[in-house]
Write a protein that holds these residues in place. Structure first.
Motif, PDB file in Angstrom:
ATOM      1  N   GLY A   1     -25.023 135.938  40.969  1.00 18.12           N
ATOM      2  CA  GLY A   1     -23.591 135.695  41.115  1.00 18.12           C
ATOM      3  C   GLY A   1     -23.272 134.740  42.240  1.00 18.12           C
ATOM      4  O   GLY A   1     -22.407 133.863  42.110  1.00 18.12           O
ATOM      5  N   GLY A   2     -23.971 134.896  43.374  1.00 24.42           N
ATOM      6  CA  GLY A   2     -23.728 134.009  44.507  1.00 24.42           C
ATOM      7  C   GLY A   2     -24.061 132.571  44.183  1.00 24.42           C
ATOM      8  O   GLY A   2     -23.325 131.641  44.534  1.00 24.42           O
ATOM      9  N   THR A   3     -25.183 132.371  43.486  1.00 25.54           N
ATOM     10  CA  THR A   3     -25.591 131.017  43.112  1.00 25.54           C
ATOM     11  C   THR A   3     -24.668 130.436  42.044  1.00 25.54           C
ATOM     12  O   THR A   3     -24.236 129.279  42.132  1.00 25.54           O
ATOM     13  N   LEU A   4     -24.340 131.245  41.035  1.00 23.63           N
ATOM     14  CA  LEU A   4     -23.483 130.786  39.945  1.00 23.63           C
ATOM     15  C   LEU A   4     -22.072 130.456  40.429  1.00 23.63           C
ATOM     16  O   LEU A   4     -21.559 129.355  40.203  1.00 23.63           O
ATOM     17  N   PHE A   5     -21.437 131.412  41.111  1.00 22.12           N
ATOM     18  CA  PHE A   5     -20.068 131.197  41.568  1.00 22.12           C
ATOM     19  C   PHE A   5     -19.997 130.138  42.669  1.00 22.12           C
ATOM     20  O   PHE A   5     -18.996 129.440  42.803  1.00 22.12           O
ATOM     21  N   GLY A   6     -21.067 130.031  43.465  1.00 22.04           N
ATOM     22  CA  GLY A   6     -21.104 128.977  44.478  1.00 22.04           C
ATOM     23  C   GLY A   6     -21.061 127.597  43.843  1.00 22.04           C
ATOM     24  O   GLY A   6     -20.333 126.701  44.285  1.00 22.04           O
ATOM     25  N   THR A   7     -21.832 127.429  42.777  1.00 18.47           N
ATOM     26  CA  THR A   7     -21.824 126.158  42.057  1.00 18.47           C
ATOM     27  C   THR A   7     -20.461 125.896  41.427  1.00 18.47           C
ATOM     28  O   THR A   7     -19.929 124.779  41.495  1.00 18.47           O
ATOM     29  N   LEU A   8     -19.880 126.933  40.839  1.00 15.91           N
ATOM     30  CA  LEU A   8     -18.544 126.786  40.242  1.00 15.91           C
ATOM     31  C   LEU A   8     -17.504 126.417  41.297  1.00 15.91           C
ATOM     32  O   LEU A   8     -16.583 125.629  41.031  1.00 15.91           O
ATOM     33  N   ALA A   9     -17.646 126.969  42.507  1.00 21.57           N
ATOM     34  CA  ALA A   9     -16.694 126.663  43.578  1.00 21.57           C
ATOM     35  C   ALA A   9     -16.748 125.200  43.986  1.00 21.57           C
ATOM     36  O   ALA A   9     -15.730 124.620  44.391  1.00 21.57           O
ATOM     37  N   ASP A  10     -17.918 124.572  43.893  1.00 19.70           N
ATOM     38  CA  ASP A  10     -18.031 123.148  44.212  1.00 19.70           C
ATOM     39  C   ASP A  10     -17.387 122.266  43.144  1.00 19.70           C
ATOM     40  O   ASP A  10     -16.913 121.171  43.438  1.00 19.70           O
ATOM     41  N   TYR A  11     -17.355 122.752  41.928  1.00 19.99           N
ATOM     42  CA  TYR A  11     -16.788 121.954  40.836  1.00 19.99           C
ATOM     43  C   TYR A  11     -15.331 122.289  40.527  1.00 19.99           C
ATOM     44  O   TYR A  11     -14.539 121.405  40.204  1.00 19.99           O
ATOM     45  N   PHE A  12     -14.963 123.564  40.602  1.00 13.45           N
ATOM     46  CA  PHE A  12     -13.632 123.988  40.151  1.00 13.45           C
ATOM     47  C   PHE A  12     -12.718 124.487  41.269  1.00 13.45           C
ATOM     48  O   PHE A  12     -11.557 124.796  41.011  1.00 13.45           O
TER      49      PHE A  12
ATOM     50  N   SER B   1     -16.526 131.770  52.075  1.00 11.13           N
ATOM     51  CA  SER B   1     -17.046 131.180  53.310  1.00 11.13           C
ATOM     52  C   SER B   1     -16.852 129.676  53.318  1.00 11.13           C
ATOM     53  O   SER B   1     -16.530 129.082  54.358  1.00 11.13           O
ATOM     54  N   ALA B   2     -17.020 129.017  52.157  1.00  8.24           N
ATOM     55  CA  ALA B   2     -16.776 127.571  52.077  1.00  8.24           C
ATOM     56  C   ALA B   2     -15.305 127.265  52.290  1.00  8.24           C
ATOM     57  O   ALA B   2     -14.939 126.293  52.968  1.00  8.24           O
ATOM     58  N   LEU B   3     -14.438 128.100  51.733  1.00  2.68           N
ATOM     59  CA  LEU B   3     -12.992 127.930  51.876  1.00  2.68           C
ATOM     60  C   LEU B   3     -12.575 127.983  53.340  1.00  2.68           C
ATOM     61  O   LEU B   3     -11.820 127.131  53.828  1.00  2.68           O
TER      62      LEU B   3
ATOM     63  N   LEU C   1     -21.659 119.833  48.201  1.00  6.39           N
ATOM     64  CA  LEU C   1     -22.730 120.801  47.932  1.00  6.39           C
ATOM     65  C   LEU C   1     -22.562 122.100  48.707  1.00  6.39           C
ATOM     66  O   LEU C   1     -23.400 123.001  48.578  1.00  6.39           O
ATOM     67  N   ARG C   2     -21.509 122.200  49.499  1.00  6.20           N
ATOM     68  CA  ARG C   2     -21.461 123.287  50.497  1.00  6.20           C
ATOM     69  C   ARG C   2     -21.512 124.677  49.867  1.00  6.20           C
ATOM     70  O   ARG C   2     -22.315 125.529  50.279  1.00  6.20           O
ATOM     71  N   ALA C   3     -20.638 124.945  48.902  1.00  5.80           N
ATOM     72  CA  ALA C   3     -20.627 126.282  48.309  1.00  5.80           C
ATOM     73  C   ALA C   3     -21.911 126.568  47.543  1.00  5.80           C
ATOM     74  O   ALA C   3     -22.421 127.694  47.559  1.00  5.80           O
ATOM     75  N   THR C   4     -22.459 125.541  46.888  1.00  5.20           N
ATOM     76  CA  THR C   4     -23.733 125.715  46.179  1.00  5.20           C
ATOM     77  C   THR C   4     -24.855 126.032  47.156  1.00  5.20           C
ATOM     78  O   THR C   4     -25.632 126.983  46.945  1.00  5.20           O
ATOM     79  N   GLY C   5     -24.963 125.236  48.230  1.00  2.49           N
ATOM     80  CA  GLY C   5     -26.011 125.444  49.218  1.00  2.49           C
ATOM     81  C   GLY C   5     -25.892 126.786  49.909  1.00  2.49           C
ATOM     82  O   GLY C   5     -26.878 127.528  50.042  1.00  2.49           O
ATOM     83  N   GLN C   6     -24.672 127.116  50.359  1.00  2.00           N
ATOM     84  CA  GLN C   6     -24.457 128.408  50.997  1.00  2.00           C
ATOM     85  C   GLN C   6     -24.736 129.552  50.031  1.00  2.00           C
ATOM     86  O   GLN C   6     -25.396 130.534  50.383  1.00  2.00           O
ATOM     87  N   GLY C   7     -24.197 129.419  48.816  1.00  5.57           N
ATOM     88  CA  GLY C   7     -24.371 130.484  47.834  1.00  5.57           C
ATOM     89  C   GLY C   7     -25.828 130.709  47.479  1.00  5.57           C
ATOM     90  O   GLY C   7     -26.271 131.849  47.345  1.00  5.57           O
TER      91      GLY C   7
END
Length: 460
Positions: free
Chosen positions: A93-104, A152-154, A396-402
């Motif tokens: 979930g952290g990896t998936l939603f992190g990637t989504l946060a960078d795009y959406f 955290s990215a927000l 890449l921030r949310a993806t990397g952090q996630g």
């Protein structure tokens, strides 16, 4: 009467006072910044509460679902499996939603993740077998992992470099507050449910659905940070132009792939190892505190209701220290640097955990030492929203952090399984927990390759 001139000494004293007042939060903080911090903080509170309440009802839920097969070894092994599945779900979930946060968007993803974990925490109360409970805990974990990645990215992108570490420490402190909420729920809901002939562990899980209403507030009130909006506009321009030139490669290639490019590969590996060590320690050590309390008090032949209360007191004690650790990690990292701060908290964890769980046989002494342990092995998690945000650019921030913060949980998922196995081997939670606490040494070794980011601005 002529106006008195202000002396240099008075000016100096006033400046010192203002610096003290503004030590934790920035001057002229805007309404939107308050909303961002509040949304991420409350989301993380509920995140913590929903992930913790199961740990508090783990023995009773498995006794109910396993029926006559529920001896201590069975509860330990099945509980370890469910916790491991939960951690795998958290990582995905952290990896998936992190990637989504960078795009959406950070705000949109934050709201969806909160809705996800709240609904499935409540649905888990309907489980009729331990397999169903494990499945619903997996779905809950997907949202829990995603909430941190987006939140955290927000927060990191909404505040200036000068105050970012302190604000992120405050955000992370919500985890300790969530533990308090879980303990309070357990303290009051269990006896109330018993009095009304309702299964206590099911009643506790149903409470976890309430954060769902908060998701609507976030989606309505919290705006996306300017840094992300700039990247979004660039992506839209690239998409409309059809330009795939090398200069635009960093916007065209999947973010999850980019965090393993040569210039970021070491940071990603080190960040993941640091997170793995801290997370393994938390779930293989601290997460068994309620069960350890039950073992400690079992010889006194206390009722289940009384032992349940003692569990709540122990969680409260642990998280009194945890909240202080969360809040003070930021100032320590600002003063000494990120690497030294991590080192201090890892050393405190590796020394205290085995001493407490192997040597303490008195509940009073346990209550006194748990806050100190919580300061170190929980407080260290404030380092991750601070440090990981400084390793990756906005795109890449949310993806990397996630990925770093959560993917380490797949490795850490072996922690509850190992603890459950060692309980069967050693015949004691205390000995098992003391043995697995050596995992913190992995984090100390990983720091040798960590990059120091103190004093550097957030990458664009």
């Amino acid at each position: 009467m002529p106006k008195r001139e202000i002396t240099e000494r008075e000016v100096s004293e006033r400046d010192v006072t203002e610096r003290k007042i503004n030590f934790w939060l920035p001057e002229n903080i805007t309404r939107q910044q308050w909303l961002v911090l509040l949304a991420a903080w409350i989301g993380w509170v509920f995140d913590s509460m929903d992930s913790t309440i199961y740990a508090m009802v783990l023995p009773s839920s498995l006794k109910d679902l396993l029926a006559t097969a529920a001896n201590k070894a069975d509860i330990a092994s099945h509980g370890g499996i469910i916790l491991a599945i939960f951690l795998v779900g958290w990582a995905i979930g952290g990896t998936l939603f992190g990637t989504l946060a960078d795009y959406f968007g950070r705000s949109r993803t934050l709201a969806i993740s909160i809705l996800f974990y709240a609904v499935f925490t409540g649905v888990a109360a309907l489980s009729q077998s331990w397999e169903q409970l494990a499945f619903f805990r997996f779905l809950t974990a997907l949202g829990i992992g995603g909430e941190w990645s987006a939140g955290s990215a927000l927060v990191a992108e909404s505040f200036s470099d000068k105050y970012r570490t302190k604000v992120l420490s405050l955000m992370q402190s919500a985890w300790g507050v969530g533990f308090f909420f879980a303990a309070i729920v357990n303290l009051f809901v269990v006896p109330l449910a018993s009095a009304h002939q309702f299964t206590p562990w099911r009643a506790v899980l149903i409470i976890g659905i309430f954060p769902a209403v908060f998701a609507a507030f976030i989606r309505e009130k919290v705006q996306e940070p300017e840094k992300w909006l700039v990247v979004k506009k660039k992506r839209e321009t690239l998409k409309n132009s059809g330009n795939t030139a090398a200069v635009s490669k960093n916007l065209a290639v999947l973010t999850l792939k980019q965090i393993f490019w040569p210039e970021l590969r070491r940071d990603t590996i080190v960040g993941t190892l640091l997170s793995f060590s801290a997370t393994f320690g938390l779930w293989a050590v601290t997460n068994w505190t309620p069960t350890f309390v039950e073992e400690l008090l079992h010889v006194h032949h206390l009722s289940e209701a009384v032992i349940s209360n003692y569990k709540s007191y122990a969680i409260m004690a642990l998280n009194t220290g945890a909240i202080l650790g969360y809040v003070f990690f930021g100032p320590i990292a600002d003063r000494l640097g990120r690497k030294k701060a991590f080192l201090i908290f890892f050393l405190g964890s590796v020394l205290l955990a085995p001493y407490i769980f192997y040597n303490v046989t008195n509940f009073t002494m346990l209550i006194l030492l748990l806050p100190v342990l919580g300061f170190f092995n929980n407080g260290i998690f404030s380092g991750f929203p601070i440090y990981l945000a400084e390793l990756y650019p906005t795109r890449l921030r949310a993806t990397g952090q996630g990925f770093c913060f959560n993917f380490g949980r797949i490795l850490a998922a072996t922690g509850p399984l190992l603890t459950g196995f060692l309980v069967n081997s050693f015949g004691s939670y205390a000995k098992a927990v003391a043995a697995v606490s050596s995992i913190y040494i992995v984090g100390i070794i990983a720091l040798l390759w960590a990059k120091e980011t103190k004093g550097k601005p957030l990458p664009d």
